[in-house]
Design an enzyme around this catalytic site. Structure first.
Site, PDB file in Angstrom:
ATOM      1  N   ARG A 109       8.291 -24.904  -3.929  1.00  0.00           N
ATOM      2  CA  ARG A 109       7.000 -24.872  -3.209  1.00  0.00           C
ATOM      3  C   ARG A 109       6.789 -26.259  -2.647  1.00  0.00           C
ATOM      4  O   ARG A 109       6.718 -27.241  -3.397  1.00  0.00           O
ATOM      5  CB  ARG A 109       5.854 -24.482  -4.142  1.00  0.00           C
ATOM      6  CG  ARG A 109       4.498 -24.729  -3.514  1.00  0.00           C
ATOM      7  CD  ARG A 109       3.346 -24.108  -4.263  1.00  0.00           C
ATOM      8  NE  ARG A 109       3.311 -22.673  -4.059  1.00  0.00           N
ATOM      9  CZ  ARG A 109       2.242 -21.911  -4.294  1.00  0.00           C
ATOM     10  NH1 ARG A 109       1.114 -22.453  -4.737  1.00  0.00           N
ATOM     11  NH2 ARG A 109       2.270 -20.610  -4.096  1.00  0.00           N
ATOM     12  N   HIS A 136       5.013 -17.732   3.373  1.00  0.00           N
ATOM     13  CA  HIS A 136       4.854 -17.427   1.939  1.00  0.00           C
ATOM     14  C   HIS A 136       5.443 -16.032   1.688  1.00  0.00           C
ATOM     15  O   HIS A 136       4.732 -15.087   1.367  1.00  0.00           O
ATOM     16  CB  HIS A 136       3.373 -17.488   1.585  1.00  0.00           C
ATOM     17  CG  HIS A 136       3.083 -17.567   0.112  1.00  0.00           C
ATOM     18  ND1 HIS A 136       4.078 -17.644  -0.855  1.00  0.00           N
ATOM     19  CD2 HIS A 136       1.905 -17.571  -0.567  1.00  0.00           C
ATOM     20  CE1 HIS A 136       3.499 -17.711  -2.046  1.00  0.00           C
ATOM     21  NE2 HIS A 136       2.194 -17.662  -1.902  1.00  0.00           N
TER      22      HIS A 136
HETATM   23  N1   CP Z   1      -1.094 -16.759  -4.176  1.00  0.00           N
HETATM   24  C1   CP Z   1      -0.438 -17.815  -4.694  1.00  0.00           C
HETATM   25  O1   CP Z   1       0.647 -18.181  -4.231  1.00  0.00           O
HETATM   26  O2   CP Z   1      -1.084 -18.396  -5.737  1.00  0.00           O
HETATM   27  P1   CP Z   1      -0.720 -19.782  -6.425  1.00  0.00           P
HETATM   28  O3   CP Z   1      -1.014 -20.867  -5.403  1.00  0.00           O
HETATM   29  O4   CP Z   1      -1.629 -19.860  -7.601  1.00  0.00           O
HETATM   30  O5   CP Z   1       0.726 -19.794  -6.785  1.00  0.00           O
HETATM   31  N1  NVA Z   2      -2.675 -20.523   2.588  1.00  0.00           N
HETATM   32  C1  NVA Z   2      -2.806 -20.984   1.224  1.00  0.00           C
HETATM   33  C2  NVA Z   2      -2.120 -20.048   0.296  1.00  0.00           C
HETATM   34  C3  NVA Z   2      -2.262 -20.410  -1.163  1.00  0.00           C
HETATM   35  C4  NVA Z   2      -1.523 -19.458  -2.077  1.00  0.00           C
HETATM   36  C5  NVA Z   2      -2.241 -22.371   1.097  1.00  0.00           C
HETATM   37  O1  NVA Z   2      -1.183 -22.657   1.688  1.00  0.00           O
HETATM   38  O2  NVA Z   2      -2.864 -23.202   0.428  1.00  0.00           O
END
Ligand code: CP
Ligand code: NVA
Length: 309
Positions: A109, A136
């Site tokens: 991430r 994502h």
């Molecule tokens: N939706 C999602 O990716 O949540 P987190 O940021 O908690 O991993």
């Molecule tokens: N769009 C958001 C998603 C979090 C899971 C972000 O990138 O922060």
């Protein structure tokens, strides 16, 4: 054989994602009521280790990959940028080559999507995108699973996106092209999704409508989706929040969708900003099924990466 990376949905394609959704449903049903850390009967990833790199915060992605690996019979470990040598400038190329000797797959991430691509380029084990500023994909496998579980057939589905044209929307658009559903995107001017994802979805046969009218976006939708107005790494700009206000998913906007429409949000949610408490807590909201499905989706993605699907 080259490692199977999952940086975006297209890396797998429609047939593989359909197989993931079927496998996820089967595995979920087979372990109903079991303790969450107990391994599936076949433990297909016994002995395997997933290394997870977090350069941004996470609750769902972190826990679901860890529990998902345990359920597949394997284990996971976490490196965060603050305590690993990545945070002191060790290159992604060297990190990829070292981790490839120590773990069986890597999830990352991070902010810049190019970092995930570079990691994949140098790794000899599968690399999974656990969110970048661009996309994502793991979230959207869980979202598709949730839609299907709630009786929605994907081809021809009308999906309304309200709010910021962000990374989560990009992966929804990619999925729309793969599964031939339609997306009506309601954003303020200047917050539209990357045109590359819109063009890709359209080229693959999805209808994508871009509008600055929230009511038009929501009209007749089967699924209404939103996300935070301020993604991780973005600045909290007052002008942006003001521009987003008409795109808040409230009961009035939900009433524009079909009566059996469902509400999705990848979470974390900001109640009162992108969604009202009334909609978030309503029977139409399936956000906690969606969150749980991160585990089941992740497991199928991992199995695909390991050539076991
Ligand atoms: N939706 C999602 O990716 O949540 P987190 O940021 O908690 O991993
Ligand atoms: N769009 C958001 C998603 C979090 C899971 C972000 O990138 O922060």
């Amino acid at each position: 054989m080259a490692a199977k990376h999952f940086l975006d949905l297209s890396d797998a394609g429609g047939d593989a994602i359909a197989a993931m959704l079927a496998d996820a449903q089967d595995r979920k049903a087979a372990r109903l009521g079991w303790p969450k850390g107990k391994a599936d009967a076949d433990a297909p990833l016994a002995g395997h280790v997933l290394g997870m790199i977090f350069e941004k915060n996470s609750t769902r992605t972190r826990v679901s990959f860890d529990i998902g690996m345990r359920q597949l019979g394997g284990t996971s470990l976490i490196l965060d940028s603050g305590t690993s040598q990545l945070g002191r400038g060790e290159s992604i190329a060297d990190t990829a080559r070292v981790l490839s000797r120590m773990v069986d797959a890597i999830m990352i991430r991070t902010d810049d999507h190019a970092k995930a691509e570079e990691l994949a380029h140098h790794a000899h084990v599968p690399v999974i995108n656990g969110l970048t500023d661009r996309s994502h994909p793991c979230q959207i496998v869980a979202d598709l699973l949730t839609m299907v579980e709630h009786g929605k057939a994907l081809p021809g589905l009308e999906v309304a996106w309200l709010g910021d044209g962000n990374n989560v929307l990009h992966s929804i658009l990619e999925a729309a092209g793969i599964f031939k559903f339609n997306v009506r995107v309601g954003t303020p001017q200047g917050y539209e999704p990357d045109p590359e994802f819109v063009a890709m979805a359209r080229a693959n046969g999805a209808q994508v409508t871009l509008t600055q009218d929230a009511a038009e976006a929501a009209a007749g939708a089967d699924i209404v989706v939103t996300d935070t107005w301020v993604s991780m790494g973005q600045e909290h700009v007052h002008n942006k929040l003001a521009a987003m206000a008409p795109f808040r998913v409230d009961a009035k906007l939900m009433a524009r969708a079909k009566p059996d429409a469902r509400f999705l949000h990848c979470l974390p949610a900001h109640i009162g900003d992108e969604v009202s408490a009334e909609v978030f807590e309503s029977d139409q909201s399936i956000v906690f099924d969606e969150a749980e499905n991160r585990i089941h989706a992740q497991k199928s993605i991992l199995l695909w990466c390991f050539g076991k699907l």
